[in-house]
Design a protein around this motif. Structure first.
Motif, PDB file in Angstrom:
ATOM      1  N   GLU A 102     -24.284  22.252 -41.171  1.00 36.49           N
ATOM      2  CA  GLU A 102     -22.985  22.879 -41.438  1.00 36.49           C
ATOM      3  C   GLU A 102     -21.959  22.474 -40.397  1.00 36.49           C
ATOM      4  O   GLU A 102     -20.801  22.271 -40.690  1.00 36.49           O
ATOM      5  CB  GLU A 102     -23.088  24.403 -41.572  1.00 36.49           C
ATOM      6  N   GLN A 103     -22.375  22.412 -39.155  1.00 34.62           N
ATOM      7  CA  GLN A 103     -21.508  21.883 -38.110  1.00 34.62           C
ATOM      8  C   GLN A 103     -22.373  21.208 -37.062  1.00 34.62           C
ATOM      9  O   GLN A 103     -23.592  21.348 -37.070  1.00 34.62           O
ATOM     10  CB  GLN A 103     -20.688  23.002 -37.473  1.00 34.62           C
ATOM     11  N   PRO A 138     -25.962  23.935 -52.058  1.00 32.69           N
ATOM     12  CA  PRO A 138     -25.880  25.031 -51.087  1.00 32.69           C
ATOM     13  C   PRO A 138     -24.767  26.011 -51.472  1.00 32.69           C
ATOM     14  O   PRO A 138     -23.918  25.690 -52.296  1.00 32.69           O
ATOM     15  CB  PRO A 138     -25.559  24.325 -49.770  1.00 32.69           C
ATOM     16  N   LYS A 139     -24.802  27.168 -50.879  1.00 30.10           N
ATOM     17  CA  LYS A 139     -23.791  28.197 -51.146  1.00 30.10           C
ATOM     18  C   LYS A 139     -23.080  28.551 -49.838  1.00 30.10           C
ATOM     19  O   LYS A 139     -23.648  28.351 -48.776  1.00 30.10           O
ATOM     20  CB  LYS A 139     -24.468  29.451 -51.730  1.00 30.10           C
ATOM     21  N   PRO A 140     -21.896  29.116 -49.879  1.00 33.59           N
ATOM     22  CA  PRO A 140     -21.103  29.422 -51.068  1.00 33.59           C
ATOM     23  C   PRO A 140     -20.266  28.219 -51.515  1.00 33.59           C
ATOM     24  O   PRO A 140     -20.034  27.309 -50.725  1.00 33.59           O
ATOM     25  CB  PRO A 140     -20.184  30.543 -50.578  1.00 33.59           C
ATOM     26  N   ALA A 171     -14.008  28.071 -57.641  1.00 29.43           N
ATOM     27  CA  ALA A 171     -15.373  27.554 -57.534  1.00 29.43           C
ATOM     28  C   ALA A 171     -15.755  26.824 -58.825  1.00 29.43           C
ATOM     29  O   ALA A 171     -16.352  25.734 -58.785  1.00 29.43           O
ATOM     30  CB  ALA A 171     -16.345  28.704 -57.252  1.00 29.43           C
ATOM     31  N   ASP A 172     -15.415  27.404 -59.963  1.00 27.45           N
ATOM     32  CA  ASP A 172     -15.749  26.760 -61.241  1.00 27.45           C
ATOM     33  C   ASP A 172     -15.071  25.401 -61.370  1.00 27.45           C
ATOM     34  O   ASP A 172     -15.657  24.436 -61.864  1.00 27.45           O
ATOM     35  CB  ASP A 172     -15.327  27.659 -62.415  1.00 27.45           C
ATOM     36  N   GLY A 222     -15.696  19.530 -48.969  1.00 25.21           N
ATOM     37  CA  GLY A 222     -14.683  20.232 -49.752  1.00 25.21           C
ATOM     38  C   GLY A 222     -15.264  21.117 -50.838  1.00 25.21           C
ATOM     39  O   GLY A 222     -14.522  21.818 -51.516  1.00 25.21           O
ATOM     40  N   LEU A 223     -16.568  21.095 -51.020  1.00 24.79           N
ATOM     41  CA  LEU A 223     -17.202  21.951 -52.034  1.00 24.79           C
ATOM     42  C   LEU A 223     -17.609  23.293 -51.418  1.00 24.79           C
ATOM     43  O   LEU A 223     -17.363  24.353 -51.994  1.00 24.79           O
ATOM     44  CB  LEU A 223     -18.438  21.260 -52.617  1.00 24.79           C
ATOM     45  N   CYS A 224     -18.244  23.205 -50.271  1.00 29.27           N
ATOM     46  CA  CYS A 224     -18.681  24.384 -49.517  1.00 29.27           C
ATOM     47  C   CYS A 224     -17.816  24.451 -48.242  1.00 29.27           C
ATOM     48  O   CYS A 224     -17.075  23.522 -47.959  1.00 29.27           O
ATOM     49  CB  CYS A 224     -20.158  24.252 -49.141  1.00 29.27           C
ATOM     50  N   PRO A 225     -17.929  25.505 -47.476  1.00 34.90           N
ATOM     51  CA  PRO A 225     -17.124  25.579 -46.237  1.00 34.90           C
ATOM     52  C   PRO A 225     -17.605  24.610 -45.157  1.00 34.90           C
ATOM     53  O   PRO A 225     -17.230  24.751 -44.002  1.00 34.90           O
ATOM     54  CB  PRO A 225     -17.316  27.035 -45.778  1.00 34.90           C
TER      55      PRO A 225
END
Lengths: 151, 288
Positions: free
Chosen positions: B163-164, B254-256, B265-266, B220-223
């Motif tokens: 994630e980072q 992965p989420k969110p 999101a959709d 750009g999809l998840c944080p």
């Protein structure tokens, strides 16, 4: 944090300048040196109105600390004197209100220095860095291309 | 003194500025300044400190600028490895173009002038969730050279980028090291924006094919940017129809999923589905 005196090389001259380390180059130019040609716009690196030339490349002066400019050659719009791109902006009437013009000219000037034979894709990529609220984009592109053609 | 208009231009806090000449000095400065309670920050392009600092979302009392450190400034092929220093700007990378997939991805970051200030290390270590410059390195199993209080260490990026970039206090990213085989592999990279060519990014997809193995990394999809082994497992079931593989891959994300003003999101999932189908189509026969 005390103020510190640094020497900036601007428009061909060494200019001793007293700044805070956290001052941006834009602030030093405008507030300390009276070089108000670089315009504050978004102050966030988005609009390009504050663009200057650092060591031959365009730089948004709101994204650079003044202390980072020590040892580099900075050119602002005040350092251009009737340059080909300035003449082309006038001839093509590449502005309306003029607020974005110094930043656009400095970016175009750097482009012409770095890529004098730039293709359309390169011109578009470079000029996307600046925003013109009056939408003079077509005329600005004409001005760049006029200089490239040697007009 | 600042005039009325200039209150907006200046950062609302002071810091000391240090320009160490080598890694040892940089690491020692950090340790010393941290002991002094200065909340030191390593600084490369510095765009995030300057822009977020202006609106009180970043703060430091001591900036340690790593631009003068030789190891952080190099672009060099060494044996079969490409070494890129963390203080190399994205414009320098585009002009030198040592890693075409990286050029393709990073040339969509911010804008051309800003990329003359934004650095590779700064983008990878940033707070913003896009951080597209990390995608090629995740795909290429690159190694990261990191300096810290215990000296230099080399670590596989997929171990430390979760994630980072999980740097410990006082550590800084010095270089990336990438095997030449990945640099020469077929790739596909695309950035979709909601509006025009210059709007804020929605999703960036980078894909690379090693032999018959497709790898994908997404921003750009998840944080956070990511590469997912589960997603790749589904995408690599070459006997199945492309749409089936993509639908299965979407179930393993992965989420969110981000939901913001740039896209719901959709909508993001709708765009990603098409990007994955396009990537499969583009790379299906590559490297065969």
């Amino acid at each position: 944090m005390p103020l510190q005196t640094i020497t900036l090389h601007i428009n061909g001259e060494n200019r001793p300048t007293t700044v805070r380390a956290s001052d941006t180059l834009l602030y030093a130019l405008r507030g300390r040196l009276g070089l108000t040609g670089s315009k504050p716009g978004c102050l966030n690196g988005d609009c390009g109105a504050c663009t200057v030339n650092v060591d031959g490349w365009p730089m948004k002066s709101c994204l650079m600390l003044a202390v980072e400019a020590v040892g580099k050659k900075v050119t602002t719009i005040e350092g251009l004197h009737d340059s080909p791109i300035q003449q082309a902006f006038v001839k093509e009437f590449a502005f309306q209100c003029g607020y974005c013009t110094p930043g656009f000219i400095m970016n175009c000037h750097s482009l012409l220095e770095q890529h004098p034979d730039a293709d359309d894709q390169t011109i578009k990529e470079w000029l996307e860095s600046n925003i013109c609220r009056c939408t003079s984009y077509i005329e600005i592109e004409k001005a760049v291309k006029a200089v490239m053609r040697g007009e | 003194m600042a005039g009325k208009e200039d209150f907006q231009i200046v950062l609302p806090f002071d810091f000391d500025y240090y320009l160490p000449k080598n890694l040892k000095e940089a690491v020692e400065l950090y340790r010393y300044l941290d002991q002094q309670g200065k909340q030191p920050m390593f600084f490369s392009g510095g765009t995030e400190l300057i822009t977020l600092g202006r609106i009180d979302l970043a703060y430091t009392e001591a900036v340690i600028d790593i631009k003068e450190i030789a190891e952080c400034q190099m672009i060099q092929f060494s044996d079969h490895q490409l070494l890129i220093g963390s203080a190399v700007t994205l414009t320098q990378l585009e002009e030198a173009n040592p890693f075409p997939l990286l050029t393709s991805v990073s040339s969509e970051v911010a804008d051309h002038t800003a990329r003359g200030k934004i650095t590779l290390g700064g983008n990878i270590c940033a707070q913003i969730f896009y951080r597209e410059a990390v995608l090629p390195f995740l795909l290429a199993d690159s190694e990261l050279i990191i300096a810290g209080p215990e000296g230099l260490k080399t670590i596989q990026i997929n171990e430390i980028f979760q994630e980072q970039l999980r740097l410990k206090k006082g550590e800084l990213l010095v270089q990336t090291s990438t095997d030449k085989r990945f640099i020469e592999a077929p790739f596909y990279a695309v950035k979709r924006r909601q509006q025009w060519d210059t709007g804020y990014p929605l999703i960036t997809l980078a894909a690379l094919k090693m032999g018959q193995e497709l790898r994908v990394a997404i921003s750009g999809l998840c944080p956070f940017p990511f590469r997912s082994p589960e997603v790749e497992t589904y995408l690599n079931r070459w006997g199945q129809a492309a749409e089936t593989r993509v639908d299965n891959a979407l179930s393993a994300l992965p989420k969110p999923i981000l939901e913001d003003v740039e896209g719901s999101a959709d909508y993001r999932l709708f765009v990603l589905r098409h990007l994955l189908v396009d990537a499969l189509s583009a790379l299906e026969r590559a490297g065969a």
